[in-house]
Design a protein around this motif. Structure first.
Motif, PDB file in Angstrom:
ATOM      1  N   VAL A 118       0.841  -1.211   0.000  1.00  0.00           N
ATOM      2  CA  VAL A 118       0.000   0.000   0.000  1.00  0.00           C
ATOM      3  C   VAL A 118       0.870   1.253   0.000  1.00  0.00           C
ATOM      4  CG1 VAL A 118      -1.661   1.345   1.369  1.00  0.00           C
ATOM      5  CG2 VAL A 118      -2.003  -1.112   1.044  1.00  0.00           C
ATOM      6  N   ILE A 119       1.910   1.275   0.831  1.00  0.00           N
ATOM      7  CA  ILE A 119       2.829   2.423   0.880  1.00  0.00           C
ATOM      8  C   ILE A 119       3.512   2.602  -0.477  1.00  0.00           C
ATOM      9  CG2 ILE A 119       4.945   3.328   1.921  1.00  0.00           C
ATOM     10  CD1 ILE A 119       2.490   3.560   3.725  1.00  0.00           C
ATOM     11  N   LEU A 120       3.952   1.510  -1.082  1.00  0.00           N
ATOM     12  CA  LEU A 120       4.604   1.587  -2.392  1.00  0.00           C
ATOM     13  C   LEU A 120       3.649   2.155  -3.443  1.00  0.00           C
ATOM     14  CD1 LEU A 120       7.069   0.978  -4.168  1.00  0.00           C
ATOM     15  CD2 LEU A 120       6.112  -1.306  -4.536  1.00  0.00           C
ATOM     16  N   LEU A 121       2.403   1.706  -3.437  1.00  0.00           N
ATOM     17  CA  LEU A 121       1.421   2.227  -4.399  1.00  0.00           C
ATOM     18  C   LEU A 121       1.133   3.714  -4.162  1.00  0.00           C
ATOM     19  CD1 LEU A 121      -1.067  -0.783  -4.612  1.00  0.00           C
ATOM     20  CD2 LEU A 121       0.627  -0.063  -6.315  1.00  0.00           C
ATOM     21  N   LEU A 122       1.081   4.131  -2.905  1.00  0.00           N
ATOM     22  CA  LEU A 122       0.898   5.554  -2.601  1.00  0.00           C
ATOM     23  C   LEU A 122       2.078   6.380  -3.094  1.00  0.00           C
ATOM     24  CD1 LEU A 122      -0.665   5.416   0.975  1.00  0.00           C
ATOM     25  CD2 LEU A 122      -1.782   6.190  -1.126  1.00  0.00           C
ATOM     26  N   LEU A 123       3.292   5.870  -2.899  1.00  0.00           N
ATOM     27  CA  LEU A 123       4.480   6.577  -3.383  1.00  0.00           C
ATOM     28  C   LEU A 123       4.492   6.666  -4.908  1.00  0.00           C
ATOM     29  CD1 LEU A 123       7.160   5.137  -0.942  1.00  0.00           C
ATOM     30  CD2 LEU A 123       6.269   7.467  -1.000  1.00  0.00           C
ATOM     31  N   ILE A 124       4.055   5.603  -5.569  1.00  0.00           N
ATOM     32  CA  ILE A 124       3.962   5.629  -7.027  1.00  0.00           C
ATOM     33  C   ILE A 124       2.946   6.678  -7.472  1.00  0.00           C
ATOM     34  CG2 ILE A 124       3.197   4.308  -9.050  1.00  0.00           C
ATOM     35  CD1 ILE A 124       4.439   1.814  -7.667  1.00  0.00           C
ATOM     36  N   ALA A 125       1.804   6.725  -6.793  1.00  0.00           N
ATOM     37  CA  ALA A 125       0.766   7.703  -7.142  1.00  0.00           C
ATOM     38  C   ALA A 125       1.260   9.129  -6.916  1.00  0.00           C
ATOM     39  CB  ALA A 125      -0.496   7.445  -6.315  1.00  0.00           C
ATOM     40  N   ILE A 126       1.935   9.371  -5.798  1.00  0.00           N
ATOM     41  CA  ILE A 126       2.456  10.715  -5.519  1.00  0.00           C
ATOM     42  C   ILE A 126       3.469  11.130  -6.573  1.00  0.00           C
ATOM     43  CG2 ILE A 126       3.898  12.018  -3.903  1.00  0.00           C
ATOM     44  CD1 ILE A 126       2.490  10.433  -1.644  1.00  0.00           C
ATOM     45  N   SER A 127       4.375  10.216  -6.923  1.00  0.00           N
ATOM     46  CA  SER A 127       5.383  10.532  -7.945  1.00  0.00           C
ATOM     47  C   SER A 127       4.729  10.818  -9.286  1.00  0.00           C
ATOM     48  CB  SER A 127       6.371   9.370  -8.096  1.00  0.00           C
ATOM     49  OG  SER A 127       7.122   9.214  -6.931  1.00  0.00           O
ATOM     50  N   THR A 128       3.772   9.987  -9.657  1.00  0.00           N
ATOM     51  CA  THR A 128       3.108  10.164 -10.952  1.00  0.00           C
ATOM     52  C   THR A 128       2.371  11.492 -11.013  1.00  0.00           C
ATOM     53  OG1 THR A 128       2.846   7.769 -11.115  1.00  0.00           O
ATOM     54  CG2 THR A 128       1.478   9.118 -12.565  1.00  0.00           C
ATOM     55  N   ILE A 129       1.627  11.816  -9.983  1.00  0.00           N
ATOM     56  CA  ILE A 129       0.879  13.081  -9.961  1.00  0.00           C
ATOM     57  C   ILE A 129       1.836  14.266  -9.949  1.00  0.00           C
ATOM     58  CG2 ILE A 129      -0.673  14.523  -8.577  1.00  0.00           C
ATOM     59  CD1 ILE A 129      -2.010  11.834  -7.686  1.00  0.00           C
ATOM     60  N   GLY A 130       2.850  14.212  -9.089  1.00  0.00           N
ATOM     61  CA  GLY A 130       3.806  15.313  -8.987  1.00  0.00           C
ATOM     62  C   GLY A 130       4.556  15.558 -10.285  1.00  0.00           C
ATOM     63  N   PHE A 131       5.094  14.495 -10.875  1.00  0.00           N
ATOM     64  CA  PHE A 131       5.843  14.656 -12.128  1.00  0.00           C
ATOM     65  C   PHE A 131       4.931  15.069 -13.279  1.00  0.00           C
ATOM     66  CE2 PHE A 131       9.263  11.998 -10.181  1.00  0.00           C
ATOM     67  CZ  PHE A 131      10.280  12.922 -10.338  1.00  0.00           C
ATOM     68  N   THR A 132       3.699  14.562 -13.305  1.00  0.00           N
ATOM     69  CA  THR A 132       2.776  14.949 -14.372  1.00  0.00           C
ATOM     70  C   THR A 132       2.453  16.435 -14.279  1.00  0.00           C
ATOM     71  OG1 THR A 132       1.825  12.729 -14.443  1.00  0.00           O
ATOM     72  CG2 THR A 132       0.526  14.496 -15.417  1.00  0.00           C
ATOM     73  N   LEU A 133       2.178  16.921 -13.080  1.00  0.00           N
ATOM     74  CA  LEU A 133       1.894  18.355 -12.920  1.00  0.00           C
ATOM     75  C   LEU A 133       3.102  19.205 -13.286  1.00  0.00           C
ATOM     76  CD1 LEU A 133      -0.135  18.323  -9.587  1.00  0.00           C
ATOM     77  CD2 LEU A 133      -1.021  18.733 -11.890  1.00  0.00           C
TER      78      LEU A 133
END
Length: 190
Positions: A118-133
């Protein structure tokens, strides 16, 4: 270094970015902020460098170069590829470039838990959103005006470590944040 390189290279490769005195001063002040944050690391035990740290320093400089060119490529490729798709490709390729050598060098995951996944998936989501923005901002604005915000990353990291991990707070964090913020203001001031 990455911030400085992006600002200079964007002026070379994109006509929308112009090199100005205010831009040079803004980047210099932002870099001074980062140096204020890491001043005790830069000059440790009376020597600028220890022999065993040269490889690490070289890798940090290489990372800065790659980051600078990635910002420029993002701006150029955005006309042909959706930012979200491009960010996904970038993160997938970067992940493979980390995982493959790790496996080849004997790396393993000794204990996998549901909480860890779950933590790994949250980190992936944060990275994806941050880099996309961030990449979206690069496509809509002059690269030099957006890249200077990267000078805040080490400052925010230091404050976050104090807040989340209970690490000691030092006033140099406030000084570094002031320098980085002043650099951002100078570059983006109309």
């Amino acid at each position: 270094m990455s911030v400085f390189l992006v600002v200079i290279l964007s002026c070379i490769f994109f006509y929308t970015d112009k090199m100005t005195t205010r831009r040079i001063v803004g980047v210099a002040i932002g870099i001074i902020g980062i140096m204020a944050l890491n001043g005790d690391v830069l000059i440790s035990e009376g020597a600028l460098y220890k022999p065993n740290e040269l490889f690490g320093d070289f890798m940090i400089i290489l990372n800065a170069l790659c980051s600078a060119f990635a910002s420029l490529l993002t701006r150029g490729l955005a006309r042909r590829l959706d930012v979200f798709v491009g960010t996904g490709y970038s993160l997938a390729i970067g992940g493979a470039l980390i995982i493959i050598p790790g496996i080849l060098m004997g790396g393993t995951l000794p204990h996998v838990t549901l909480y860890g996944i779950v933590i790994l998936l949250l980190l992936i989501a944060i990275s994806t959103i941050g880099f996309t923005l961030y990449n979206r901002l690069l496509t809509c604005n002059p690269v030099g005006k957006i890249a200077i915000y990267n000078s805040l990353i080490p400052v925010v990291g230091a404050f976050s470590s104090c807040w989340c991990l209970g690490e000691p707070f030092y006033w140099k964090y406030v000084v570094a944040g002031g320098f980085a913020t002043t650099g951002i203001y100078l570059i983006n001031k109309e």
